[in-house]
Design an enzyme around this catalytic site. Structure first.
Site, PDB file in Angstrom:
ATOM      1  N   ASP A  35       2.013  -0.887  -3.405  1.00 16.66           N
ATOM      2  CA  ASP A  35       0.960  -0.678  -2.409  1.00 16.66           C
ATOM      3  C   ASP A  35       1.007   0.739  -1.845  1.00 16.66           C
ATOM      4  O   ASP A  35       1.902   1.076  -1.081  1.00 16.66           O
ATOM      5  CB  ASP A  35       1.152  -1.655  -1.241  1.00 16.66           C
ATOM      6  N   HIS A  66      -1.656  -0.335  -6.519  1.00 15.87           N
ATOM      7  CA  HIS A  66      -2.808  -0.716  -5.683  1.00 15.87           C
ATOM      8  C   HIS A  66      -3.070   0.429  -4.706  1.00 15.87           C
ATOM      9  O   HIS A  66      -2.340   0.599  -3.730  1.00 15.87           O
ATOM     10  CB  HIS A  66      -2.451  -2.018  -4.955  1.00 15.87           C
ATOM     11  N   ASP A 175      -4.372 -10.942  -3.523  1.00 15.47           N
ATOM     12  CA  ASP A 175      -3.357 -10.185  -2.799  1.00 15.47           C
ATOM     13  C   ASP A 175      -3.450 -10.507  -1.319  1.00 15.47           C
ATOM     14  O   ASP A 175      -4.454 -10.220  -0.676  1.00 15.47           O
ATOM     15  CB  ASP A 175      -3.604  -8.690  -3.048  1.00 15.47           C
TER      16      ASP A 175
HETATM   17  C1  DX5 Z   1      -1.679  -5.648   1.865  1.00 16.08           C
HETATM   18  C2  DX5 Z   1      -1.037  -5.371   0.519  1.00 16.08           C
HETATM   19  C3  DX5 Z   1      -0.345  -6.538  -0.054  1.00 16.08           C
HETATM   20  C4  DX5 Z   1       0.843  -7.042   0.720  1.00 16.08           C
HETATM   21  C5  DX5 Z   1       0.998  -8.527   0.456  1.00 16.08           C
HETATM   22  O1  DX5 Z   1      -2.512  -4.587   2.166  1.00 16.08           O
HETATM   23  O2  DX5 Z   1      -2.010  -4.954  -0.403  1.00 16.08           O
HETATM   24  O3  DX5 Z   1       0.025  -6.286  -1.413  1.00 16.08           O
HETATM   25  O4  DX5 Z   1       2.028  -6.368   0.373  1.00 16.08           O
HETATM   26  O5  DX5 Z   1       1.963  -9.027   1.298  1.00 16.08           O
HETATM   27  P1  DX5 Z   1       2.146 -10.582   1.554  1.00 16.08           P
HETATM   28  O6  DX5 Z   1       2.366 -11.236   0.219  1.00 16.08           O
HETATM   29  O7  DX5 Z   1       3.360 -10.622   2.430  1.00 16.08           O
HETATM   30  O8  DX5 Z   1       0.904 -11.080   2.219  1.00 16.08           O
HETATM   31 ZN    ZN Z   2      -1.519  -4.860  -2.558  1.00 21.11          ZN
END
Ligand code: DX5
Ligand code: ZN
Length: 218
Positions: A35, A66, A175
């Protein structure tokens, strides 16, 4: 079962022990989700190119990058060179997604488009069949550990129907808020590539957590 992929998000890892955490999941996960946040598109800053370059040296797991950044076109080459295998950018951040997709593919990488929860899902339909991954955000992008948005199921189902109608092989990824309590419903709606941060890296045994998530979809 083997059509399910889990992509642990390193946002939930311990950055002080980043490689230790990646090593714990690399045999069980299909991708490592990375991320990148710029403090403009989202209200948070995570990490960038040097971190990706560094971890690339120590693992062969595929990198699913991402980009939660404005002007992604400025940085596609840098993220490709850093070792990304898939580069996913936000639909909302690009005026010309088609040329971004072409550029990503010109570096031998696969492309993905992410969709913000407030963007009508139909806006991504023109890219069905053109990208490998459509990433449906099931939380507001910017932070890990948020709750899954209940309205997401309907959006995923609409997208799945459109992909089936087109006969395309684009994979639906999700996600945000993926957990043992939510993954089955998301799977039933049509998603197959699940990003999971907290559910994997905050578990006592991250590799086992991945297997448990997969089991929940049976
Ligand atoms: C949020 C990110 C996600 C995040 C997901 O903006 O894009 O990838 O890390 O985290 P969890 O699985 O804890 O919701
Ligand atoms: Zn993400």
């Amino acid at each position: 079962m083997n059509d399910i992929g889990i992509a642990p998000s390193i946002l939930a890892a311990d950055f002080g022990y980043l490689m230790r955490d990646i090593k714990a999941i690399e045999e069980n996960a299909e991708y490592l989700h990375i991320d990148v946040m710029d403090g403009h598109y989202v209200n948070n800053i995570s990490f960038g190119i040097p971190v990706i370059e560094s971890i690339r040296k120590y693992t062969d797991i595929k990198f699913y990058t991402h980009l939660m950044i404005t002007n992604p076109e400025k940085y596609i080459k840098a993220f490709a060179d850093a070792g990304s295998d898939n580069i996913t950018f936000h639909l909302e951040c690009s005026e010309d997604p088609d040329s971004l997709i072409k550029e990503i593919e010109s570096y031998g990488k696969t492309a993905g488009i992410a969709v913000h929860p407030d963007t009508p899902i139909e806006k991504v339909f023109p890219y069905i069949g053109k990208v490998k991954i459509i990433l449906v955000m099931t939380v507001y992008p910017g932070f890990g550990g948020q709750g899954y948005l209940a309205s997401s199921g309907e959006r995923i189902r609409k997208l799945k129907n459109a992909i089936d109608e087109a006969g395309a092989d684009t994979v639906i990824s999700v996600d945000g808020g993926v957990a043992e309590s939510t993954i089955k419903e998301i799977y039933d709606a049509g998603a197959r590539l699940f990003v999971a941060g907290s559910a994997v890296f905050h578990a006592d045994d991250p590799a086992q957590a991945i297997e448990n998530l997969k089991q929940c979809c049976i």
